[in-house]
Design an enzyme around this catalytic site. Structure first.
Site, PDB file in Angstrom:
ATOM      1  N   ASP A  48       0.947  -1.498  -0.107  1.00 58.10           N
ATOM      2  CA  ASP A  48       0.137   0.043  -0.064  1.00 58.10           C
ATOM      3  C   ASP A  48       0.545   0.887  -0.199  1.00 58.10           C
ATOM      4  O   ASP A  48       0.593   1.875  -0.610  1.00 58.10           O
ATOM      5  CB  ASP A  48      -1.049   0.051   1.400  1.00 58.10           C
ATOM      6  CG  ASP A  48      -2.014  -0.726   1.158  1.00 58.10           C
ATOM      7  OD1 ASP A  48      -2.146  -1.682   0.363  1.00 58.10           O
ATOM      8  OD2 ASP A  48      -2.925  -1.123   2.162  1.00 58.10           O
ATOM      9  N   THR A  49       2.142   1.226   0.332  1.00 58.05           N
ATOM     10  CA  THR A  49       2.997   2.491   0.810  1.00 58.05           C
ATOM     11  C   THR A  49       3.363   2.046  -0.847  1.00 58.05           C
ATOM     12  O   THR A  49       3.485   3.518  -0.866  1.00 58.05           O
ATOM     13  CB  THR A  49       3.843   2.164   2.228  1.00 58.05           C
ATOM     14  OG1 THR A  49       3.348   1.702   2.793  1.00 58.05           O
ATOM     15  CG2 THR A  49       4.756   3.112   1.704  1.00 58.05           C
ATOM     16  N   VAL A  50       3.908   1.436  -1.091  1.00 61.03           N
ATOM     17  CA  VAL A  50       4.735   1.734  -2.240  1.00 61.03           C
ATOM     18  C   VAL A  50       3.503   2.374  -3.658  1.00 61.03           C
ATOM     19  O   VAL A  50       3.919   3.577  -4.585  1.00 61.03           O
ATOM     20  CB  VAL A  50       5.157   0.498  -2.517  1.00 61.03           C
ATOM     21  CG1 VAL A  50       5.522   0.597  -4.472  1.00 61.03           C
ATOM     22  CG2 VAL A  50       6.002   0.044  -2.189  1.00 61.03           C
ATOM     23  N   THR A  51       2.174   1.891  -3.343  1.00 60.97           N
ATOM     24  CA  THR A  51       1.094   2.691  -4.233  1.00 60.97           C
ATOM     25  C   THR A  51       1.042   4.316  -3.821  1.00 60.97           C
ATOM     26  O   THR A  51       1.193   4.042  -5.004  1.00 60.97           O
ATOM     27  CB  THR A  51      -0.222   1.756  -3.542  1.00 60.97           C
ATOM     28  OG1 THR A  51       0.464  -0.180  -4.155  1.00 60.97           O
ATOM     29  CG2 THR A  51      -1.004   2.130  -4.744  1.00 60.97           C
ATOM     30  N   ASP A  88       4.452  -2.974  -5.809  1.00 56.00           N
ATOM     31  CA  ASP A  88       3.752  -3.218  -4.919  1.00 56.00           C
ATOM     32  C   ASP A  88       2.670  -4.784  -5.619  1.00 56.00           C
ATOM     33  O   ASP A  88       2.645  -5.931  -5.014  1.00 56.00           O
ATOM     34  CB  ASP A  88       2.166  -2.091  -5.387  1.00 56.00           C
ATOM     35  CG  ASP A  88       1.796  -1.723  -6.415  1.00 56.00           C
ATOM     36  OD1 ASP A  88       1.724  -2.686  -7.415  1.00 56.00           O
ATOM     37  OD2 ASP A  88       0.672  -0.920  -6.418  1.00 56.00           O
ATOM     38  N   GLY A  89       2.073  -4.643  -7.021  1.00 55.22           N
ATOM     39  CA  GLY A  89       1.755  -6.345  -7.588  1.00 55.22           C
ATOM     40  C   GLY A  89       2.578  -7.099  -7.034  1.00 55.22           C
ATOM     41  O   GLY A  89       2.498  -8.412  -6.385  1.00 55.22           O
ATOM     42  N   ASP A 106      -6.224   0.086  -5.765  1.00 57.35           N
ATOM     43  CA  ASP A 106      -4.914   0.185  -7.044  1.00 57.35           C
ATOM     44  C   ASP A 106      -5.619   0.826  -8.125  1.00 57.35           C
ATOM     45  O   ASP A 106      -5.336   2.066  -8.637  1.00 57.35           O
ATOM     46  CB  ASP A 106      -4.297  -1.327  -7.390  1.00 57.35           C
ATOM     47  CG  ASP A 106      -3.119  -0.791  -8.619  1.00 57.35           C
ATOM     48  OD1 ASP A 106      -2.309  -0.017  -8.286  1.00 57.35           O
ATOM     49  OD2 ASP A 106      -2.861  -2.054  -9.501  1.00 57.35           O
ATOM     50  N   ASP A 110      -5.228   4.624  -9.387  1.00 55.70           N
ATOM     51  CA  ASP A 110      -4.914   4.912 -10.858  1.00 55.70           C
ATOM     52  C   ASP A 110      -5.412   6.114 -11.754  1.00 55.70           C
ATOM     53  O   ASP A 110      -4.737   6.764 -12.590  1.00 55.70           O
ATOM     54  CB  ASP A 110      -4.676   3.641 -12.166  1.00 55.70           C
ATOM     55  CG  ASP A 110      -3.971   2.328 -11.668  1.00 55.70           C
ATOM     56  OD1 ASP A 110      -3.141   2.778 -11.122  1.00 55.70           O
ATOM     57  OD2 ASP A 110      -4.419   1.395 -12.366  1.00 55.70           O
TER      58      ASP A 110
END
Length: 260
Positions: A48-51, A88-89, A106, A110
């Site tokens: 989630d943080t990366v997203t 993240d995926g 996500d 987007d």
């Protein structure tokens, strides 16, 4: 983010070109990004943080550089953060997580990133670019991209598969726009005539998005009609069965009365 939950019903069959691109591109980036994703996991970073960081980077790159006409550097920044969508995926798969929340986050972010990119183009053409037509085209690309995504999500939410591959989906919109913007930015380094690539790309995305929207609306209309017809047949069959049962019950009752 995490792997989306599989949708019910039919799914659109990718074209050969898209299928090949997805297969080899994903395999390549999976090999490249897996070590980096594993490193972030060891550091305690969540998908989630990366997203969130990736989306923030895309928004900043689009809304800081593009309105100033810095298309090359803006595209470089955006491209670096766009890869967070793959990271993240990858992290979610390594962690064995597949959640509805991840898929929702996500998809939602987007839409935010897409809006920032085309919003940045619109801001440039509204001010420094001084072209109201291209400003309008950029806004149309922004709006149509959101609606194209909405039609699929809304169709699936009412139980339809929305089994169609659009002419210009999100991946195509981003690739066409970002590649054209990055190349157009080379005009600042003395490359002549290349600045016209971005206007051409925006028109292509606008027309392609409109075609895709029509494709999805027509598909949903057809699938809805088919689903309603099936539901109607099922109701009619139930009523017929119920009617037969009533007749049988009445016949049985009369037989009992006669026996009395």
């Amino acid at each position: 983010m995490g792997q989306p939950v599989a949708s019910r019903g039919r799914t659109a069959t990718p074209t050969v070109g898209k299928a090949m691109l997805n297969k080899y591109a994903r395999a390549f980036f999976t090999r490249v990004l897996t070590p980096f994703a594993a490193f972030l996991i060891r550091r305690g970073v969540s998908p989630d943080t990366v997203t969130l960081i990736g989306t923030a980077g895309v928004v900043a790159g689009a809304l800081v550089f593009y309105p100033m006409g810095e298309f090359f550097w803006g595209t470089v920044v955006i491209t670096l953060f766009v890869f967070s969508d793959l990271v993240d995926g990858n992290m979610a798969r390594q962690l064995g997580r597949s959640s509805r929340w991840g898929a929702f986050l996500d998809s939602t972010l987007d839409r935010v990133a897409d809006g920032a990119i085309f919003g940045g183009f619109a801001l440039w053409y509204a001010a420094g670019g001084d072209d109201t037509v291209l400003c309008a085209v950029s806004i149309f690309c922004l709006a149509s991209g959101q609606v194209v995504s909405y039609t699929k999500a809304r169709g699936e939410s009412i139980g339809l598969p929305v089994a169609v591959n659009g002419l210009v989906e999100r991946a195509e919109r981003l690739v066409i726009s970002l590649v054209a913007a990055g190349l157009a930015g080379l005009h600042a380094f003395g490359v002549p005539g290349i600045q016209y690539l971005l206007p051409v790309a925006l028109w292509i995305v606008a027309v392609g998005s409109l075609v895709t929207l029509v494709q999805r609306v027509v598909t949903v209309r057809r699938e809805a009609a088919e689903a309603d017809a099936v539901a109607g047949d099922a109701v009619a069959a139930d009523e017929e069965d119920s009617g037969d049962g009533t007749v049988a019950d009445r016949s049985g009752s009369r037989g009992s009365e006669a026996a009395k």
